[in-house]
Design an enzyme around this catalytic site. Sequence first.
Site, PDB file in Angstrom:
ATOM      1  N   HIS A   1      -8.110   4.279   1.259  1.00 54.33           N
ATOM      2  CA  HIS A   1      -7.585   3.240   0.501  1.00 54.33           C
ATOM      3  C   HIS A   1      -8.932   2.421  -0.140  1.00 54.33           C
ATOM      4  O   HIS A   1      -8.849   1.866  -1.179  1.00 54.33           O
ATOM      5  CB  HIS A   1      -6.908   2.004   1.468  1.00 54.33           C
ATOM      6  CG  HIS A   1      -6.400   0.945   0.972  1.00 54.33           C
ATOM      7  ND1 HIS A   1      -5.247   1.058  -0.123  1.00 54.33           N
ATOM      8  CD2 HIS A   1      -6.833  -0.525   1.167  1.00 54.33           C
ATOM      9  CE1 HIS A   1      -5.305  -0.217  -0.487  1.00 54.33           C
ATOM     10  NE2 HIS A   1      -6.181  -1.092   0.150  1.00 54.33           N
TER      11      HIS A   1
ATOM     12  N   GLU B   1      -2.843 -11.970   5.937  1.00 56.20           N
ATOM     13  CA  GLU B   1      -3.244 -10.866   6.405  1.00 56.20           C
ATOM     14  C   GLU B   1      -3.983 -10.622   7.534  1.00 56.20           C
ATOM     15  O   GLU B   1      -4.801 -11.435   8.126  1.00 56.20           O
ATOM     16  CB  GLU B   1      -3.891 -10.375   4.784  1.00 56.20           C
ATOM     17  CG  GLU B   1      -2.879 -10.155   3.720  1.00 56.20           C
ATOM     18  CD  GLU B   1      -3.342  -9.475   2.721  1.00 56.20           C
ATOM     19  OE1 GLU B   1      -4.475  -9.004   2.492  1.00 56.20           O
ATOM     20  OE2 GLU B   1      -2.540  -9.355   1.741  1.00 56.20           O
TER      21      GLU B   1
ATOM     22  N   HIS C   1      -5.922   2.619   5.065  1.00 59.11           N
ATOM     23  CA  HIS C   1      -4.611   1.689   5.185  1.00 59.11           C
ATOM     24  C   HIS C   1      -3.884   1.992   5.738  1.00 59.11           C
ATOM     25  O   HIS C   1      -3.435   3.086   5.931  1.00 59.11           O
ATOM     26  CB  HIS C   1      -4.195   1.281   3.618  1.00 59.11           C
ATOM     27  CG  HIS C   1      -3.637   0.076   3.727  1.00 59.11           C
ATOM     28  ND1 HIS C   1      -2.432  -0.354   4.472  1.00 59.11           N
ATOM     29  CD2 HIS C   1      -3.713  -1.185   3.064  1.00 59.11           C
ATOM     30  CE1 HIS C   1      -1.879  -1.450   4.183  1.00 59.11           C
ATOM     31  NE2 HIS C   1      -2.889  -1.970   3.308  1.00 59.11           N
TER      32      HIS C   1
ATOM     33  N   ARG D   1      -7.779  -4.025  10.453  1.00 57.35           N
ATOM     34  CA  ARG D   1      -7.204  -2.832   9.675  1.00 57.35           C
ATOM     35  C   ARG D   1      -7.531  -1.477  10.437  1.00 57.35           C
ATOM     36  O   ARG D   1      -6.796  -0.467  10.452  1.00 57.35           O
ATOM     37  CB  ARG D   1      -7.551  -2.868   8.227  1.00 57.35           C
ATOM     38  CG  ARG D   1      -6.898  -2.173   7.395  1.00 57.35           C
ATOM     39  CD  ARG D   1      -7.110  -2.266   5.974  1.00 57.35           C
ATOM     40  NE  ARG D   1      -6.249  -3.384   5.425  1.00 57.35           N
ATOM     41  CZ  ARG D   1      -6.435  -3.783   4.115  1.00 57.35           C
ATOM     42  NH1 ARG D   1      -7.269  -2.864   3.356  1.00 57.35           N
ATOM     43  NH2 ARG D   1      -5.690  -4.680   3.473  1.00 57.35           N
TER      44      ARG D   1
ATOM     45  N   ARG E   1     -13.665  -3.565   5.658  1.00 55.87           N
ATOM     46  CA  ARG E   1     -13.283  -4.586   4.809  1.00 55.87           C
ATOM     47  C   ARG E   1     -12.296  -5.611   5.138  1.00 55.87           C
ATOM     48  O   ARG E   1     -11.311  -5.133   5.591  1.00 55.87           O
ATOM     49  CB  ARG E   1     -12.741  -4.028   3.386  1.00 55.87           C
ATOM     50  CG  ARG E   1     -12.708  -5.003   2.276  1.00 55.87           C
ATOM     51  CD  ARG E   1     -12.488  -4.526   0.908  1.00 55.87           C
ATOM     52  NE  ARG E   1     -11.259  -3.507   1.187  1.00 55.87           N
ATOM     53  CZ  ARG E   1     -10.045  -3.852   0.658  1.00 55.87           C
ATOM     54  NH1 ARG E   1      -9.711  -5.215   0.190  1.00 55.87           N
ATOM     55  NH2 ARG E   1      -8.930  -3.159   0.902  1.00 55.87           N
TER      56      ARG E   1
HETATM   57  C1  SIN Z   1      -2.641  -4.829   1.199  1.00 57.40           C
HETATM   58  O1  SIN Z   1      -1.985  -5.659   0.291  1.00 57.40           O
HETATM   59  O2  SIN Z   1      -2.390  -4.618   2.109  1.00 57.40           O
HETATM   60  C2  SIN Z   1      -3.955  -4.278   0.481  1.00 57.40           C
HETATM   61  C3  SIN Z   1      -4.929  -5.296   0.309  1.00 57.40           C
HETATM   62  C4  SIN Z   1      -6.257  -4.843   0.265  1.00 57.40           C
HETATM   63  O3  SIN Z   1      -6.441  -3.847   0.613  1.00 57.40           O
HETATM   64  O4  SIN Z   1      -7.117  -5.736  -0.018  1.00 57.40           O
END
Ligand code: SIN
Length: 531
Positions: free
Chosen positions: A352, A124, A247, A293, A387
């Site tokens: 989010h 991620e 998000h 993010r 975060r």
């Molecule tokens: C996601 O799966 O993109 C969200 C995961 C998160 O917010 O930690």
Amino acid sequence: MPQTPQQIETTPITTDRIVIVGAGLAALYAALHLAPRPVLMISPDPLGEGASSAWAQGGVAAAMRDPDSPDSHSSDTLAAGAGTVDAAVAARVTREARDHILDLTRLGTPFDRDKNGGYVLSREAAHSYARVVRVKGDQAGAEIMRALIAEVAATPSVQVLEGVLASGLETTGSSVSGKTVTGVWVEPAAGGKAPVLINAPAVLLAGGGSGGLYKLTTNPPRIRGQVIGMAARAGAMIADAEFVQFHPTAIDMGEDPAPLATEALRGEGAVLVNADGHRFMTDVHPDAELAPRDVVARAIYAETQAGRKPALDTRQAIGAAIKTQFLAVAEACARAGLDPEVHTIPVAAAAHYHMGGIAVNAEGRASLQNLWVCGEASSTGLHGANRLASNGLLEALVYGRICARDIANAVPDAMGSARVELTFTGTGTYPDPQAVEALRACMTQNVGVLRDATGLEKALHQIASLEATHAPCPSFTNMTATATLITAAALMRQESRGAHCRLDFPETKGDTGQRSRLTLTEALKLRQRYE
Ligand code: SIN
């Protein structure tokens, strides 16, 4: 502002049980770690419904094997957090991460495994390694919750009150001498009946964040900042309230809340394109779709505002596998009549996760005696201004156990406490749905991805006027309290940092920044200027 509801006609109930407000991952995990200490869980919905944790798609970040390490995980957490992460907290949480994955595995979570039995790890954004432990692609939250709910059902010390909502904290003492929490006001989640006070030896708040205070959100409808607001109204210190994470890839298909297209899709190579087919993230950041993010969220927001209709293209990188490996995303697409093998997925930036919340110390204790907080309602210092993906469930696990252990040490044991029976009578209140929608629209419009003084001042005015023109209702006042704190803290932070982006203060003031600390009294004082 009244601390407790006005229509007090009911007789208080007294229990020796530890009261846990909330029923998501942090709440369930803490209850299990408190066992066999008697616990009373207050859950507005049937267990498993209504909690953000069950909707988490990505998974839990943890350095599970070489060459990854807790140090590397901690460094990434610090870097993403834009200078306001508490380094000691990050070191501790990342060090304990692996142990919690093994604990969840023992409790029956069916994490994805490779052919050698190793954990499958997703990549991620802003992580140096693939380190997100997952379940059936995007089912981590749902499957972890399923395993924990089964365990709680088999744990006789945990009593769950379903369909009951906490709306206030009862305290003794004063802000000068120090306040002690002595109980929780509860009412039927469906509203309409007078609240009942449950006196208890300790209260653990684990009732989620505040994403649903925004019109465009990925959070369940129940999560509208009520728990943070309740603690703030009782006098608890709130930290980092201005840091709200948006998000980048909520699916823009007209559903409220907006379904999530997990970041793990971008980790698998999915790209972001606009209506011209241009892969715009390559213009914005060297890590393109896997930039932090906040960077991706702002780029998506800019494309949306410019009418260029940003979309996630999974076709080449993932193809047909999206239908078997990312079930939640595939199902959401199907509801919108989209076939992600054929079409791109329209996306928008949506509220989010709240990095801020009730300030807690290393033991999960809030600034009020007898009050502990874990999960998204808390602000531990782990997330800073932004975060790192999949650190949310991890923090819930680490602090769920920390709180359980500290409560067990601090509160005398009351083995064999009687079960709590509640009868609601009298007349109560329920938030006016129109007022809630007006509040959410105000937050998205004025306290969203991009902020400035004009919008923030307007928001404070609107929040005050919504509060003044609607019948007093503790649950709604909890929402407006949190909205006030977010907005006031955003107005006071005259810089841009992480997810907090001020158009009128675009620079970041130094590599490291101060975490904000604010009481509701201070935030209301600021709000008064704009009423
Ligand atoms: C996601 O799966 O993109 C969200 C995961 C998160 O917010 O930690």
